[in-house]
Structures are given as C-alpha cells and as structure tokens.
Design a protein around this motif. Structure first.
Motif, PDB file in Angstrom:
ATOM      1  N   UNK A 136      -6.235 -13.319 157.017  1.00  0.00           N
ATOM      2  CA  UNK A 136      -6.331 -13.156 155.567  1.00  0.00           C
ATOM      3  C   UNK A 136      -7.639 -13.751 155.048  1.00  0.00           C
ATOM      4  N   UNK A 137      -8.034 -13.327 153.882  1.00  0.00           N
ATOM      5  CA  UNK A 137      -9.197 -13.889 153.213  1.00  0.00           C
ATOM      6  C   UNK A 137      -8.799 -14.248 151.776  1.00  0.00           C
ATOM      7  N   UNK A 138      -9.610 -15.072 151.144  1.00  0.00           N
ATOM      8  CA  UNK A 138      -9.276 -15.591 149.821  1.00  0.00           C
ATOM      9  C   UNK A 138     -10.234 -15.037 148.776  1.00  0.00           C
ATOM     10  N   UNK A 139      -9.693 -14.856 147.580  1.00  0.00           N
ATOM     11  CA  UNK A 139     -10.456 -14.392 146.422  1.00  0.00           C
ATOM     12  C   UNK A 139     -10.333 -15.456 145.340  1.00  0.00           C
ATOM     13  N   UNK A 140     -11.462 -15.887 144.782  1.00  0.00           N
ATOM     14  CA  UNK A 140     -11.481 -16.931 143.771  1.00  0.00           C
ATOM     15  C   UNK A 140     -11.630 -16.306 142.388  1.00  0.00           C
ATOM     16  N   UNK A 141     -10.806 -16.801 141.468  1.00  0.00           N
ATOM     17  CA  UNK A 141     -10.875 -16.389 140.071  1.00  0.00           C
ATOM     18  C   UNK A 141     -10.865 -17.633 139.189  1.00  0.00           C
ATOM     19  N   UNK A 142     -11.523 -17.555 138.044  1.00  0.00           N
ATOM     20  CA  UNK A 142     -11.607 -18.687 137.124  1.00  0.00           C
ATOM     21  C   UNK A 142     -11.046 -18.299 135.759  1.00  0.00           C
ATOM     22  N   UNK A 143     -10.382 -19.260 135.143  1.00  0.00           N
ATOM     23  CA  UNK A 143      -9.824 -19.059 133.813  1.00  0.00           C
ATOM     24  C   UNK A 143      -9.734 -20.407 133.120  1.00  0.00           C
TER      25      UNK A 143
END
Length: 433
Positions: A136-143
C-alpha cells in the motif's frame, strides 16, 4: 415413316443429378467443395476382374462423398467457409503471428541460454511488480483542525544518568494558567545504577504522597504538632533527604522517568528538573546551581499512538554534559494527524517537529538547570490515507515489463546467432588458406 419415328420416354432424375461434395487436398489439408454436374455422365461399364476398384483409380487429391440433402448443401459448412476466406489473399497480410514449418526451425545452444536468462529475468520482474502492487501507499491531505475540548497525550521516556530519582520532578504549565507541580499522573521513576541497570521502581504519585503527606491531614492534633515543632520536623526530613541523595550520587545512581501525561490541548510546556526541592536542601546537595548536571537521554517522546511510517525526531537523542551546566529547551510544533487504514479504521494521533536550544549557566544566574519541552499546536490537521494501486495499472506494467524482456531476449538471440555463424564460417576459410 412410322418405323423411322423414335419415341423418347422421359426418365426420372437419378442420383447423378444431385449436387455432391468433393474434398480437395489443398496445402496438405482436405477442403470440402460443393460440385453440381451439368450433364449426366455415362454409366460406367462394369470393371473387369483384373481391373482395380474405381475408388483406387481416382486421383489421390480428390475424393467425393454424396451430399446429405439439398438443404444442407445450400448452407456453407466450416471447411467451405475456410476455403472462401482463403480466396482473399490480402487477409493474410494482417497475420501478426506467422508460423513456419518445423523443419525450417533451427535450435541452438546459444538460443537456449538466452531463453533461460530471459525466463529468470521475467520471473524476477514479475515478483517485483506483484510485490509493488500488493504494498500500500499513503496519500496526505491537509485541512483545518476542528477538534475541541480534547486532551493532548504525551508519552515520555527520558533517562538522567547523573541525577537520583529523589531530586527529580515533572512539572507542567499551559497558557490557560494551569500549573501542575510534580505531576502525579501515570509517571514512573526507575532508579538506575552507574551501569544503567534498574535497581528500584517508584510511582510518582507515591512520591508526592510521601513528600507532602504531612500537609494533607486535617486533624487538629496533627496540625497542633506541626505548629509546635515545624522547624524540627523540616530539619529531620531535610537531613535524611540530603544524606540519601548524596549517598546515591556517590554511588553513581541515575533515574529514568517514563509514562504518559494528559494535558490540555493548548500551548504549554512540561519540564523535568530539581524544582521540586527546597532551595536550602538543593544548595546543600549540589552546592550551587552550576553543579547540577542535567545530562539526559531521550529514549522516546511522542504525542499520541504510533502509526506506520511515523518518525519522532527526538527518539534516541542524547545530550551529555561534562564540565558546564545549563538548561535544555526543545521547541516543539505539534501537528494533529489522522491515519486512515484500508479497513476504514481511523487512528487519531499527532506528529511534531522540534528545534533545540541550550542555555549555559552563568555564575550570576539564580535559576536552576532543567530540561524544557515547550510545545505549540498547529491549526492544520494532516490526514494520511492508505490506498492500494489499481489492478489495470498492475496489468499494464506487467505487460510492458514482460513484453520488453521478451523483445530484448529475441534481439540478443539474433545477435548471438549471427556472431557465432560469422565466426564459424570464417574458420574454414582461414584453414583453406
């Protein structure tokens, strides 16, 4: 005239007028062709006894069989359709996989070596692509951080090789004005010998109870005794503590502080120092603040549970002082984080960055050395999602890798064959000379 007239009696159609299917040998394969005779062939005379069978005298390239019926003869069968398609010569030009006869193929040892090498490369690349697809790989999101009214967990594990547990305390203060001295949450103190081995365990809440127990009673009699001899009681306790600490320091004892703190979710700091000591007792023990050695080793420091791929920048960080003394300050920026697994499970935690600063002690300073951890929270939340790669993407990469390997091995085989042929053909010529 009458005798010269001839009468023709109509005859019924015989089986010779029925269309029949014949098989013709074309390129080594039998092809069925529908034949409709225009005239009735003459009836064959009976063969003589010595003559061979009519079937044997027929050409070996043609053999016939009667049609089953008129309806079946009108529909094109599979071999007939193949024969009709064979009449289109331009259709063969679209064949991307031409076949050669077995006697035209030549197998060589060099081709076998290249084939084995190509298979090994293909298997290796297939395993690599499969592993790449399954990981698996990770996706970064900011809020923006919208959390309210929650606490901030702090997990600490710090060793002080030059300070006994009796003089260390953990204090915390935040911007709301809340100040806790000698926190009695889930904090433990482990006594260490000069080799770093654990020789005793003490729960910090028991230490608070033991040190301040005489001030927590409300009975009039105990207050009366305290009022009568406060100085005598303090002197006895101070003397015992000073002797005990000096003996521990002579033996090279240290202390490890570990556990968890739950503080308010606002900016603040917590520090480990000797501030819990009475100033007179501290002067008797250390003979001045410049002799307090706050050398420490940070084994772990985190602000929440760990998640895959987390990196805490202060883990396994050591700061050892040899001659001078001073105060260590770690300015920490805490970033709220959410980790979302493939199973849709959400793990709330925090990650942080840190900046370190050391302030050496001067003879005119009235403060005591300590180790400060000053933290502040970021208004941005980072969401980390686990995702898996698309299956069609995996198939595309696999076809590209395996097809490229097959093409390269084919080129290598042709080059090696030409080189070997040129070398082998040049040897007889040199021998003839």
């Amino acid at each position: 005239m009458v005798g010269n007239e001839s009468h023709h009696t109509p005859t019924a159609p015989t089986s010779d007028h029925v269309p029949r299917a014949e098989e013709i040998l074309v390129s080594g394969r039998w092809v069925s062709v529908l034949v409709s005779p225009t005239a009735t062939p003459p009836a064959p005379s009976p063969p003589p006894a010595s003559a061979p069978c009519p079937e044997a005298t027929r050409s070996p390239a043609v053999r016939s069989r009667p049609a089953a019926s008129a309806d079946s003869a009108s529909l094109p069968s599979g071999p007939v359709l193949a024969a009709k398609m064979g009449r289109i010569p331009s259709l063969k030009n679209f064949n991307a996989f031409p076949h050669a006869e077995d006697h035209l193929l030549k197998k060589t040892y060099s081709g076998a070596i290249v084939t084995i090498l190509g298979l090994i490369i293909m298997v290796t690349l297939f395993a690599h692509e499969l592993t790449f697809y399954l990981t698996t790989y990770t996706v970064h999101q900011m809020s923006v951080d919208l959390k309210r009214g929650e606490t901030l967990p702090i997990h600490i594990n710090v060793s002080f090789p030059s300070l006994p547990c009796e003089v260390l305390s953990v204090d915390a203060i935040d911007m709301s004005g809340k100040h806790e001295v000698d926190l009695h949450t889930n904090i433990w103190k482990l006594r260490l010998d000069k080799y770093g081995h654990i020789i005793g365990t003490e729960y910090l809440s028991d230490l608070v109870e033991k040190e301040h127990g005489t001030h927590d009673h409300d009975h009039g009699k105990e207050h009366h005794v305290e009022e009568k001899k406060p100085e005598h009681t303090f002197n006895e306790d101070a003397d015992k503590m000073v002797k005990s600490v000096k003996l521990a320091m002579e033996n090279g004892e240290g202390c490890r502080v570990y556990g968890a703190l739950d503080v308010q979710r606002v900016a603040g700091n917590f520090h480990i120092s000797v501030h819990g000591l009475n100033i007179f007792a501290a002067n008797q023990i250390f003979e001045g603040s410049s002799h307090v050695n706050v050398s420490h080793v940070i084994h772990t420091l985190s602000f929440g549970p760990e998640y895959p791929g987390v990196h805490n920048p202060l883990d396994d960080n050591s700061r050892i002082l040899h001659e001078e003394s001073g105060t260590f300050k770690y300015y920490i920026k805490v970033v709220p984080t959410e980790y979302r697994y493939l199973s849709k499970k959400v793990l709330p935690t925090n990650q942080f960055s840190v900046t370190e600063y050391f302030v050496p002690m001067r003879p005119t300073d009235r403060s005591w050395p300590a180790v400060y951890f000053l933290y502040d929270l970021s208004p941005i939340t980072v969401t980390i999602k686990e995702e898996r790669r698309n299956f069609l993407h995996f198939i595309t990469r696999l076809c590209a890798v395996l097809g490229g390997t097959f093409a390269m091995t084919g080129m290598l085989d042709r080059w090696m064959y030409r080189i070997i042929e040129s070398v082998s053909s040049s040897k007889p010529r040199s021998g003839m000379r």
